[in-house]
Design a protein around this motif. Structure first.
Motif, PDB file in Angstrom:
ATOM      1  N   MET A  16       0.845  -1.193   0.000  1.00 61.10           N
ATOM      2  CA  MET A  16       0.000   0.000   0.000  1.00 61.10           C
ATOM      3  C   MET A  16       0.881   1.245   0.000  1.00 61.10           C
ATOM      4  SD  MET A  16      -2.799   1.244   2.824  1.00 61.10           S
ATOM      5  CE  MET A  16      -4.059   2.420   2.364  1.00 61.10           C
ATOM      6  N   ASN A  17       0.470   2.255  -0.783  1.00 62.80           N
ATOM      7  CA  ASN A  17       1.189   3.517  -0.853  1.00 62.80           C
ATOM      8  C   ASN A  17       0.357   4.625  -0.225  1.00 62.80           C
ATOM      9  OD1 ASN A  17       3.542   2.676  -2.566  1.00 62.80           O
ATOM     10  ND2 ASN A  17       1.870   2.143  -3.956  1.00 62.80           N
ATOM     11  N   ILE A  18       0.943   5.308   0.752  1.00 62.40           N
ATOM     12  CA  ILE A  18       0.282   6.433   1.399  1.00 62.40           C
ATOM     13  C   ILE A  18       1.072   7.687   1.044  1.00 62.40           C
ATOM     14  CG2 ILE A  18      -0.459   7.486   3.565  1.00 62.40           C
ATOM     15  CD1 ILE A  18       0.302   3.874   3.757  1.00 62.40           C
ATOM     16  N   TYR A  19       0.440   8.602   0.330  1.00 60.80           N
ATOM     17  CA  TYR A  19       1.081   9.834  -0.085  1.00 60.80           C
ATOM     18  C   TYR A  19       0.626  10.958   0.850  1.00 60.80           C
ATOM     19  CZ  TYR A  19       2.131   7.106  -4.235  1.00 60.80           C
ATOM     20  OH  TYR A  19       2.581   6.132  -5.085  1.00 60.80           O
ATOM     21  N   LEU A  20       1.549  11.411   1.690  1.00 64.11           N
ATOM     22  CA  LEU A  20       1.257  12.478   2.639  1.00 64.11           C
ATOM     23  C   LEU A  20       1.563  13.824   1.987  1.00 64.11           C
ATOM     24  CD1 LEU A  20       2.952  10.922   5.797  1.00 64.11           C
ATOM     25  CD2 LEU A  20       0.533  10.806   5.173  1.00 64.11           C
ATOM     26  N   ILE A  21       0.559  14.675   1.905  1.00 62.10           N
ATOM     27  CA  ILE A  21       0.696  15.984   1.284  1.00 62.10           C
ATOM     28  C   ILE A  21       0.573  17.054   2.363  1.00 62.10           C
ATOM     29  CG2 ILE A  21      -0.124  17.506  -0.557  1.00 62.10           C
ATOM     30  CD1 ILE A  21       0.663  14.649  -1.492  1.00 62.10           C
ATOM     31  N   ARG A  22       1.574  17.899   2.487  1.00 59.26           N
ATOM     32  CA  ARG A  22       1.389  19.036   3.379  1.00 59.26           C
ATOM     33  C   ARG A  22       0.437  20.008   2.701  1.00 59.26           C
ATOM     34  NH1 ARG A  22       5.763  22.964   6.540  1.00 59.26           N
ATOM     35  NH2 ARG A  22       4.193  23.796   7.976  1.00 59.26           N
ATOM     36  N   SER A  50       4.077  19.583  -0.764  1.00 61.61           N
ATOM     37  CA  SER A  50       5.081  18.578  -1.119  1.00 61.61           C
ATOM     38  C   SER A  50       4.501  17.188  -0.882  1.00 61.61           C
ATOM     39  CB  SER A  50       6.345  18.775  -0.288  1.00 61.61           C
ATOM     40  OG  SER A  50       6.067  18.587   1.093  1.00 61.61           O
ATOM     41  N   ILE A  51       5.153  16.192  -1.462  1.00 66.12           N
ATOM     42  CA  ILE A  51       4.735  14.798  -1.346  1.00 66.12           C
ATOM     43  C   ILE A  51       5.748  14.031  -0.506  1.00 66.12           C
ATOM     44  CG2 ILE A  51       4.237  12.656  -2.590  1.00 66.12           C
ATOM     45  CD1 ILE A  51       3.633  14.397  -5.073  1.00 66.12           C
ATOM     46  N   SER A  52       5.268  13.353   0.530  1.00 62.57           N
ATOM     47  CA  SER A  52       6.072  12.402   1.289  1.00 62.57           C
ATOM     48  C   SER A  52       5.367  11.051   1.187  1.00 62.57           C
ATOM     49  CB  SER A  52       6.213  12.843   2.751  1.00 62.57           C
ATOM     50  OG  SER A  52       6.938  14.061   2.837  1.00 62.57           O
ATOM     51  N   HIS A  53       6.137  10.034   0.865  1.00 59.92           N
ATOM     52  CA  HIS A  53       5.555   8.742   0.455  1.00 59.92           C
ATOM     53  C   HIS A  53       5.986   7.649   1.431  1.00 59.92           C
ATOM     54  CE1 HIS A  53       5.730   5.366  -2.863  1.00 59.92           C
ATOM     55  NE2 HIS A  53       4.841   5.105  -1.927  1.00 59.92           N
ATOM     56  N   ILE A  54       4.996   7.017   2.049  1.00 57.94           N
ATOM     57  CA  ILE A  54       5.231   5.863   2.912  1.00 57.94           C
ATOM     58  C   ILE A  54       4.616   4.635   2.241  1.00 57.94           C
ATOM     59  CG2 ILE A  54       4.703   4.790   5.141  1.00 57.94           C
ATOM     60  CD1 ILE A  54       4.559   7.599   6.326  1.00 57.94           C
ATOM     61  N   MET A  55       5.396   3.563   2.147  1.00 60.78           N
ATOM     62  CA  MET A  55       4.871   2.309   1.601  1.00 60.78           C
ATOM     63  C   MET A  55       4.692   1.322   2.753  1.00 60.78           C
ATOM     64  SD  MET A  55       5.488  -1.068   0.557  1.00 60.78           S
ATOM     65  CE  MET A  55       7.160  -1.418   0.029  1.00 60.78           C
ATOM     66  N   TYR A  56       3.544   0.640   2.757  1.00 63.18           N
ATOM     67  CA  TYR A  56       3.267  -0.384   3.764  1.00 63.18           C
ATOM     68  C   TYR A  56       3.279  -1.743   3.097  1.00 63.18           C
ATOM     69  CZ  TYR A  56       0.854  -3.058   7.384  1.00 63.18           C
ATOM     70  OH  TYR A  56       0.523  -3.999   8.334  1.00 63.18           O
ATOM     71  N   ASP A  57       4.119  -2.635   3.611  1.00 64.66           N
ATOM     72  CA  ASP A  57       4.221  -4.006   3.109  1.00 64.66           C
ATOM     73  C   ASP A  57       3.227  -4.869   3.885  1.00 64.66           C
ATOM     74  OD1 ASP A  57       4.987  -6.743   2.765  1.00 64.66           O
ATOM     75  OD2 ASP A  57       6.996  -6.122   2.165  1.00 64.66           O
ATOM     76  N   GLU A  58       2.138  -5.244   3.237  1.00 63.92           N
ATOM     77  CA  GLU A  58       1.080  -5.996   3.914  1.00 63.92           C
ATOM     78  C   GLU A  58       1.568  -7.354   4.400  1.00 63.92           C
ATOM     79  OE1 GLU A  58       0.723  -4.526   0.972  1.00 63.92           O
ATOM     80  OE2 GLU A  58      -1.064  -3.241   0.994  1.00 63.92           O
ATOM     81  N   ALA A  59       2.446  -7.990   3.640  1.00 63.89           N
ATOM     82  CA  ALA A  59       2.910  -9.321   4.015  1.00 63.89           C
ATOM     83  C   ALA A  59       3.800  -9.284   5.256  1.00 63.89           C
ATOM     84  CB  ALA A  59       3.665  -9.958   2.846  1.00 63.89           C
TER      85      ALA A  59
END
Length: 219
Positions: free
Chosen positions: A1-7, A174-183
């Motif tokens: 899953m990709n979570i794009y955090l935008i200020r 700006s874009i800050s990107h956190i990826m969550y590895d479900e497995a």
């Protein structure tokens, strides 16, 4: 899953953490990042309930046309007694606090009932974990500089006192990107403070906005 955090985009007041609308520059910033996010396969748009975040997310969603949710856990840190003050007032009343804060030796809360990094992290991390339980693969969250710093600090397991290490200026929209590895049930920081969509538009940078922790001269 990709979570794009935008200020959120630039607000129309330089007073500390007041709940106000976007400035014209802030709306322009939101349009630029909205156009860029069209390529990211976003499936839902979240924001805090603060006006500047709501307006930014709504402009972004004009380009994405996706489900739109508001969650107060994504709101900015509570600045306590500093809320609503000008830079001059902050320097006069809270100079000692600001100097102590800048040394990053302790995770001290904002004065008079405000939050510290650890408190912001635990609040926003609950919202982040709730996102991982959805069926979405790509989500946009319009949030705030303090929240982005707190999440990066907590996810890394760093000293909460060091949260200001993450970005001298986290740029608006700006874009800050956190990826969550479900497995593996692990988070991965893929990107921080990406504002390539403002290339050639120096007037949209935060150095032209006279508000923020790093703009108060405590000398």
């Amino acid at each position: 899953m990709n979570i794009y955090l935008i200020r959120h985009g630039r607000q129309n007041s330089t007073l500390c953490n007041v709940d106000v609308e976007l400035s014209p520059e802030g709306r322009e910033q939101a349009h630029y990042v909205g156009k860029r996010l069209r390529e990211y396969k976003i499936e839902a748009v979240y924001s805090s309930q603060l006006i500047r975040a709501v307006e930014t997310a709504d402009i972004i969603n004009d380009y994405l046309k996706k489900p739109r949710m508001i969650d107060a856990r994504w709101q900015e840190a509570d600045f306590g007694g500093m809320t609503g003050l000008s830079n001059a007032q902050l320097k006069q009343k809270y100079s000692a606090f600001l100097k102590q804060r800048a040394r990053m030796e302790k995770d001290i809360p904002y004065p008079e009932g405000g939050e510290n990094c650890e408190m912001v992290f635990h609040r926003s991390y609950k919202a982040l974990m709730d996102l991982t339980r959805t069926d979405y693969e790509n989500v946009c969250v319009v949030t705030h500089g303090g929240v982005i710093r707190a999440l990066m600090t907590g996810i890394l397991g760093a000293d909460y006192a060091r949260w200001l290490t993450f970005g001298r200026q986290i740029e608006n929209c700006s874009i800050s990107h956190i990826m969550y590895d479900e497995a593996m049930k692990t988070f991965h920081i893929e990107r921080l403070n990406d504002y390539a969509h403002f290339e050639g538009k120096d007037y949209l940078m935060r150095k032209h906005f006279g508000s923020g922790f790093f703009n108060v001269d405590t000398k």
